[in-house]
Enzyme design. Structure first.
Site, PDB file in Angstrom:
ATOM      1  N   GLY A 213      11.229 -21.563 -10.621  1.00  0.00           N
ATOM      2  CA  GLY A 213      12.005 -21.666 -11.849  1.00  0.00           C
ATOM      3  C   GLY A 213      12.162 -20.285 -12.459  1.00  0.00           C
ATOM      4  O   GLY A 213      11.352 -19.384 -12.204  1.00  0.00           O
ATOM      5  N   GLY A 214      13.204 -20.112 -13.268  1.00  0.00           N
ATOM      6  CA  GLY A 214      13.426 -18.804 -13.870  1.00  0.00           C
ATOM      7  C   GLY A 214      13.546 -17.738 -12.805  1.00  0.00           C
ATOM      8  O   GLY A 214      14.325 -17.864 -11.862  1.00  0.00           O
ATOM      9  N   ASP A 215      12.759 -16.671 -12.950  1.00  0.00           N
ATOM     10  CA  ASP A 215      12.816 -15.575 -11.976  1.00  0.00           C
ATOM     11  C   ASP A 215      11.520 -15.468 -11.184  1.00  0.00           C
ATOM     12  O   ASP A 215      11.131 -14.391 -10.749  1.00  0.00           O
ATOM     13  CB  ASP A 215      13.128 -14.250 -12.679  1.00  0.00           C
ATOM     14  CG  ASP A 215      12.095 -13.896 -13.750  1.00  0.00           C
ATOM     15  OD1 ASP A 215      11.177 -14.711 -13.998  1.00  0.00           O
ATOM     16  OD2 ASP A 215      12.199 -12.804 -14.332  1.00  0.00           O
ATOM     17  N   GLU A 216      10.858 -16.610 -10.983  1.00  0.00           N
ATOM     18  CA  GLU A 216       9.616 -16.642 -10.218  1.00  0.00           C
ATOM     19  C   GLU A 216       9.856 -17.261  -8.832  1.00  0.00           C
ATOM     20  O   GLU A 216      10.404 -18.353  -8.718  1.00  0.00           O
ATOM     21  CB  GLU A 216       8.543 -17.444 -10.958  1.00  0.00           C
ATOM     22  CG  GLU A 216       8.079 -16.785 -12.251  1.00  0.00           C
ATOM     23  CD  GLU A 216       7.010 -17.591 -12.947  1.00  0.00           C
ATOM     24  OE1 GLU A 216       6.239 -16.997 -13.726  1.00  0.00           O
ATOM     25  OE2 GLU A 216       6.936 -18.818 -12.725  1.00  0.00           O
TER      26      GLU A 216
END
Length: 293
Positions: A213-216
């Site tokens: 999720g996000g930038d992970e």
């Protein structure tokens, strides 16, 4: 109105012919004794074409013919016919996926004389089920594995007693929020998809790449020891540090990558958390170094 007496044998025959289930009765000698109308419609094989012929020669696909033969032999020998699912050949050269519930047929003296197979043609359902399973396990933006699928793969790798272990790399993009805020979500989504493509290109065939999720992002490398994990970590950092072309020009991101090694019997969540902590320590140290310059 008086009830009309109907011969039970007639009712049973009518039921076999009218049911939408595929019905096939196979003798102990593996020859087809009966097929119903639904099976004819599904496979194209007519009764007069298959009665008296060996079941595995007509319906079984070549690579499953031996299994089909053993299934009938074992059922007659043991009196047990477990549920099955497999491919049946149709008359047109294709296959139909059939889910079966079978039972052993016995004569008046209780001797096993064949197997009655009652099946459902699930050919159309299986691709859709596979698509839904894939969707449930994937990140919709990048097509990578999602957290649920990642943890399942990690736990499976940790449960393998023959494995040398598993390396987990936890990647957090640098400067992604700034690029996303400056250039907009469309560019941000483009960057995330490019990150996914780069990660796919640098890992091995057995490795799993996931977006949490996000930038992970997380890379799972089964069988990788400390040396291999260190090499993969450097390769990931290098490929993610290369500039990204966008409609607004090149964007520099980079990533902080933490690593952890899991061994047989370890808990997957804990191994993932250890890689996350290592990543956070690296990111914090880099921030301190930049602040001191």
């Amino acid at each position: 109105m008086d009830a009309v007496a109907v011969d039970p044998a007639v009712l049973r025959a009518a039921l076999v012919e009218s049911t939408p289930a595929l019905v096939c009765v196979i003798g102990a000698d593996r020859r087809v004794l009966l097929v119903n109308a639904a099976l004819e419609r599904s496979t194209g094989w007519m009764s007069e074409e298959v009665l008296g012929r060996s079941f595995y020669e007509v319906f079984a696909v070549p690579h499953e013919a031996a299994l089909a033969r053993e299934f009938v032999e074992d059922a007659v020998r043991t009196g047990v016919a477990p549920p099955q699912e497999g491919d049946w050949r149709d008359r047109w050269g294709g296959t139909r996926r059939v889910s079966l519930l079978s039972s052993v047929v016995r004569d008046d003296e209780g001797r096993a004389v064949g197997v009655a197979c009652v099946g459902v043609d699930v050919t159309a359902q299986r691709p859709e089920e596979a698509r839904l399973r894939e969707a449930a396990a994937s990140d919709p933006l990048t097509g990578l594995r999602n957290r649920t699928a990642l943890l399942a793969a990690l736990q499976e790798a940790l449960a393998d007693p023959t494995s040398d272990g598993v390396a987990v790399l936890f990647c957090d993009l640098d400067r992604f929020k700034s690029a996303n805020d400056t250039h907009g979500h469309d560019v941000g989504d483009q960057l995330l998809r490019e990150v996914a493509a780069r990660l796919r290109g640098v890992v091995g065939e057995r490795d799993v790449v996931a977006r949490l999720g996000g930038d992970e992002f997380v890379v799972l490398a089964p069988g990788a020891g400390a040396g291999a994990a260190s090499s993969l970590r450097r390769a990931v950092e290098a490929v993610l540090a290369e500039p990204y072309a966008t409609p607004h020009g090149c964007v520099a991101l980079g990533a902080s990558v933490g690593a952890a090694l899991g061994r047989h019997g370890d808990d997957g969540e804990r191994v993932l958390a250890a890689a996350d902590r290592h990543m956070y320590g690296i990111k914090t140290q880099r921030r301190l170094e930049r602040a001191q310059r």
